[in-house]
Design a protein around this motif. Structure first.
Motif, PDB file in Angstrom:
ATOM      1  N   ARG A 122      39.729  11.800 -31.141  1.00 37.51           N
ATOM      2  CA  ARG A 122      39.347  11.945 -32.543  1.00 37.51           C
ATOM      3  C   ARG A 122      38.731  13.337 -32.687  1.00 37.51           C
ATOM      4  NH1 ARG A 122      35.729   7.415 -34.891  1.00 37.51           N
ATOM      5  NH2 ARG A 122      37.708   6.285 -34.690  1.00 37.51           N
ATOM      6  N   LEU A 123      39.349  14.160 -33.496  1.00 34.72           N
ATOM      7  CA  LEU A 123      38.862  15.513 -33.714  1.00 34.72           C
ATOM      8  C   LEU A 123      37.940  15.516 -34.928  1.00 34.72           C
ATOM      9  CD1 LEU A 123      42.191  17.511 -33.234  1.00 34.72           C
ATOM     10  CD2 LEU A 123      40.630  16.600 -31.505  1.00 34.72           C
ATOM     11  N   ASP A 148      21.314  12.180 -33.480  1.00 28.41           N
ATOM     12  CA  ASP A 148      20.817  10.913 -34.040  1.00 28.41           C
ATOM     13  C   ASP A 148      21.971  10.095 -34.624  1.00 28.41           C
ATOM     14  OD1 ASP A 148      18.277  11.666 -33.336  1.00 28.41           O
ATOM     15  OD2 ASP A 148      17.663  12.247 -35.360  1.00 28.41           O
ATOM     16  N   ALA A 149      22.913  10.786 -35.282  1.00 28.48           N
ATOM     17  CA  ALA A 149      24.070  10.088 -35.854  1.00 28.48           C
ATOM     18  C   ALA A 149      24.942   9.494 -34.758  1.00 28.48           C
ATOM     19  CB  ALA A 149      24.884  11.051 -36.715  1.00 28.48           C
ATOM     20  N   ALA A 150      25.125  10.233 -33.667  1.00 32.99           N
ATOM     21  CA  ALA A 150      25.937   9.731 -32.557  1.00 32.99           C
ATOM     22  C   ALA A 150      25.306   8.485 -31.945  1.00 32.99           C
ATOM     23  CB  ALA A 150      26.102  10.826 -31.497  1.00 32.99           C
ATOM     24  N   ALA A 151      23.999   8.521 -31.761  1.00 39.02           N
ATOM     25  CA  ALA A 151      23.309   7.357 -31.196  1.00 39.02           C
ATOM     26  C   ALA A 151      23.434   6.150 -32.132  1.00 39.02           C
ATOM     27  CB  ALA A 151      21.842   7.687 -30.946  1.00 39.02           C
ATOM     28  N   ALA A 152      23.277   6.401 -33.431  1.00 35.08           N
ATOM     29  CA  ALA A 152      23.382   5.310 -34.402  1.00 35.08           C
ATOM     30  C   ALA A 152      24.790   4.739 -34.464  1.00 35.08           C
ATOM     31  CB  ALA A 152      22.959   5.805 -35.784  1.00 35.08           C
ATOM     32  N   ALA A 153      25.799   5.571 -34.190  1.00 35.40           N
ATOM     33  CA  ALA A 153      27.193   5.127 -34.225  1.00 35.40           C
ATOM     34  C   ALA A 153      27.590   4.358 -32.970  1.00 35.40           C
ATOM     35  CB  ALA A 153      28.119   6.326 -34.412  1.00 35.40           C
ATOM     36  N   GLY A 154      26.740   4.373 -31.944  1.00 33.46           N
ATOM     37  CA  GLY A 154      27.045   3.639 -30.722  1.00 33.46           C
ATOM     38  C   GLY A 154      27.777   4.439 -29.671  1.00 33.46           C
ATOM     39  N   VAL A 155      27.766   5.767 -29.781  1.00 38.35           N
ATOM     40  CA  VAL A 155      28.393   6.604 -28.750  1.00 38.35           C
ATOM     41  C   VAL A 155      27.684   6.358 -27.419  1.00 38.35           C
ATOM     42  CG1 VAL A 155      28.775   8.987 -27.988  1.00 38.35           C
ATOM     43  CG2 VAL A 155      29.139   8.370 -30.387  1.00 38.35           C
ATOM     44  N   ARG A 156      28.475   6.193 -26.372  1.00 39.75           N
ATOM     45  CA  ARG A 156      27.892   5.874 -25.057  1.00 39.75           C
ATOM     46  C   ARG A 156      27.437   7.110 -24.304  1.00 39.75           C
ATOM     47  NH1 ARG A 156      29.960   5.920 -19.986  1.00 39.75           N
ATOM     48  NH2 ARG A 156      32.105   6.226 -20.717  1.00 39.75           N
ATOM     49  N   HIS A 157      28.212   8.193 -24.385  1.00 44.65           N
ATOM     50  CA  HIS A 157      27.948   9.354 -23.522  1.00 44.65           C
ATOM     51  C   HIS A 157      28.298  10.634 -24.269  1.00 44.65           C
ATOM     52  CE1 HIS A 157      27.399  10.736 -19.227  1.00 44.65           C
ATOM     53  NE2 HIS A 157      27.823  11.856 -19.818  1.00 44.65           N
ATOM     54  N   VAL A 158      27.404  11.633 -24.180  1.00 43.21           N
ATOM     55  CA  VAL A 158      27.609  12.929 -24.828  1.00 43.21           C
ATOM     56  C   VAL A 158      27.684  14.018 -23.766  1.00 43.21           C
ATOM     57  CG1 VAL A 158      26.684  14.628 -26.450  1.00 43.21           C
ATOM     58  CG2 VAL A 158      26.364  12.181 -26.886  1.00 43.21           C
ATOM     59  N   ALA A 172      28.615  12.104 -40.201  1.00 45.00           N
ATOM     60  CA  ALA A 172      28.794  12.155 -38.750  1.00 45.00           C
ATOM     61  C   ALA A 172      28.786  10.758 -38.152  1.00 45.00           C
ATOM     62  CB  ALA A 172      27.705  13.010 -38.114  1.00 45.00           C
ATOM     63  N   ARG A 173      27.896   9.911 -38.640  1.00 44.10           N
ATOM     64  CA  ARG A 173      27.841   8.543 -38.120  1.00 44.10           C
ATOM     65  C   ARG A 173      29.158   7.812 -38.405  1.00 44.10           C
ATOM     66  NH1 ARG A 173      23.140   3.965 -39.297  1.00 44.10           N
ATOM     67  NH2 ARG A 173      24.194   2.252 -38.214  1.00 44.10           N
ATOM     68  N   ALA A 174      29.691   7.973 -39.607  1.00 43.79           N
ATOM     69  CA  ALA A 174      30.967   7.339 -39.939  1.00 43.79           C
ATOM     70  C   ALA A 174      32.100   7.898 -39.098  1.00 43.79           C
ATOM     71  CB  ALA A 174      31.262   7.522 -41.426  1.00 43.79           C
ATOM     72  N   ALA A 175      32.089   9.212 -38.885  1.00 43.90           N
ATOM     73  CA  ALA A 175      33.155   9.852 -38.120  1.00 43.90           C
ATOM     74  C   ALA A 175      33.141   9.447 -36.656  1.00 43.90           C
ATOM     75  CB  ALA A 175      33.034  11.369 -38.236  1.00 43.90           C
ATOM     76  N   LEU A 176      31.982   9.051 -36.159  1.00 40.98           N
ATOM     77  CA  LEU A 176      31.842   8.709 -34.740  1.00 40.98           C
ATOM     78  C   LEU A 176      31.924   7.210 -34.472  1.00 40.98           C
ATOM     79  CD1 LEU A 176      28.994  11.208 -33.829  1.00 40.98           C
ATOM     80  CD2 LEU A 176      31.373  11.330 -33.075  1.00 40.98           C
ATOM     81  N   ALA A 177      32.127   6.407 -35.494  1.00 39.63           N
ATOM     82  CA  ALA A 177      32.238   4.960 -35.295  1.00 39.63           C
ATOM     83  C   ALA A 177      33.393   4.644 -34.355  1.00 39.63           C
ATOM     84  CB  ALA A 177      32.456   4.267 -36.635  1.00 39.63           C
ATOM     85  N   LEU A 212      31.785  11.652 -26.210  1.00 40.35           N
ATOM     86  CA  LEU A 212      31.755  12.722 -27.211  1.00 40.35           C
ATOM     87  C   LEU A 212      31.525  14.071 -26.558  1.00 40.35           C
ATOM     88  CD1 LEU A 212      31.306  13.930 -30.117  1.00 40.35           C
ATOM     89  CD2 LEU A 212      28.914  13.151 -29.916  1.00 40.35           C
ATOM     90  N   LEU A 213      32.347  15.048 -26.928  1.00 44.64           N
ATOM     91  CA  LEU A 213      32.060  16.439 -26.586  1.00 44.64           C
ATOM     92  C   LEU A 213      31.351  17.071 -27.771  1.00 44.64           C
ATOM     93  CD1 LEU A 213      32.254  19.014 -24.839  1.00 44.64           C
ATOM     94  CD2 LEU A 213      34.410  19.512 -26.016  1.00 44.64           C
ATOM     95  N   MET A 214      30.131  17.506 -27.556  1.00 39.28           N
ATOM     96  CA  MET A 214      29.341  18.179 -28.585  1.00 39.28           C
ATOM     97  C   MET A 214      29.256  19.654 -28.233  1.00 39.28           C
ATOM     98  SD  MET A 214      25.410  17.491 -29.765  1.00 39.28           S
ATOM     99  CE  MET A 214      24.589  18.627 -30.882  1.00 39.28           C
TER     100      MET A 214
END
Length: 295
Positions: free
Chosen positions: A38-39, A100-110, A70-75, A80-82
């Motif tokens: 997902r880009l 914060d948005a990534a954490a809220a979206a449930g991303v496991r690893h950045v 960002a939270r919606a985009a990362l659902a 994730l590559l930041m």
């Protein structure tokens, strides 16, 4: 006899900065490996051509400073590559909002592209923002991998203005790393994480080239490799600030420009590691090789 559980869906990897040199190269490398992607783009009209009709590639619109988007985009994203945001006065706020948005979206690893020698009191002023970003990421509860890049090798020729690299770098050395090697390292780490490997959990990698050069040595390599006469001219701190302040840039930007050189002079970037080769299995490019490849 029990029936084996059906395999779950493949891990979805999100890539930021996919229209930039690092993020774009990482996304292309992962696509070649067949990874579902997902880009995250600010402008979907700039979607890379190779991604436009690829069934394994999704596009989402989000900016670092828009937490809701960002939270919606990362659902549904697992890894994730930041890529660090463009230099700006509010870059740290953007980074914190996005983490914060990534954490809220449930991303496991950045996987975050940081800077070599990131510290609260780093001489290179932008490395302080990287340190604060790292600390926010550590506190987020997500898994993380830090790619601390040296200055980009590709950037050294760009320092020359009318054939002169001028700055207060003295005889300090920098183990600059090619963008290509950063992208290959990031892609390898992301692919490993998507495959369920844990060896990169909490890892801090220092990505450098194979040699540490003074700017005078770099200028000599540029001259030989390109045929464009290039020299290094030492400046005092006062000369460096005066010449760069003439551009009308804000103080934080001028400080960043000048501290590029003073960080080299300090010896803080006189580092050569084996991390690129350890991650990718291939020796990193040196300046002469890089220039030959792009001639």
């Amino acid at each position: 006899m029990s029936t084996p559980a059906a395999p779950g869906p493949p891990t979805l990897i999100a890539v930021t900065g996919a229209t930039g040199r690092i993020g774009g190269a990482v996304a292309a490398l992962l696509h070649e490996r067949g990874a579902p992607l997902r880009l995250l783009l600010r402008d979907p009209s700039r979607t890379p051509r190779w991604a436009r009709d690829a069934p394994s590639v999704e596009v989402a619109v989000a900016q670092y400073d828009d937490g809701e988007a960002a939270r919606a985009a990362l659902a549904g994203v697992d890894v994730l590559l930041m890529v660090s945001a463009s230099e700006s006065a509010d870059r740290l706020l953007q980074h914190r909002t996005f983490i914060d948005a990534a954490a809220a979206a449930g991303v496991r690893h950045v996987v975050y592209t940081s800077f070599l020698g990131a510290a609260a009191d780093a001489i290179f002023t932008l490395a302080r923002t990287h340190w604060a970003t790292e600390e926010h990421l550590r506190a987020s509860g997500m898994g993380f991998t830090l790619l601390r890049d040296s200055f980009y090798l590709d950037f050294l020729p760009d320092l020359a203005v009318n054939g002169v690299i001028a700055g207060p770098a003295g005889t300090g050395r920098v183990g600059a790393v090619a963008r290509e090697d950063v992208a290959r390292s990031a892609a390898a780490v992301l692919a490993d994480l998507a495959a369920g490997e844990s060896r990169h959990d909490g890892a801090v990698y220092e990505l450098t080239g194979p040699e540490a050069l003074t700017l005078a040595e770099a200028a000599a390599v540029i001259t030989r490799a390109t045929g464009r006469p290039t020299v290094y001219r030492e400046q005092t701190l006062e000369e460096a600030y005066a010449s760069r302040s003439a551009y009308g840039a804000p103080d934080w930007q001028v400080d960043a420009w000048v501290s590029t050189y003073t960080a080299i002079a300090s010896g803080a970037l006189d580092r050569v590691t084996e991390d690129v080769e350890r991650i990718t299995g291939r020796r990193p490019l040196g300046l002469a090789e890089l220039l030959a490849d792009h001639s």
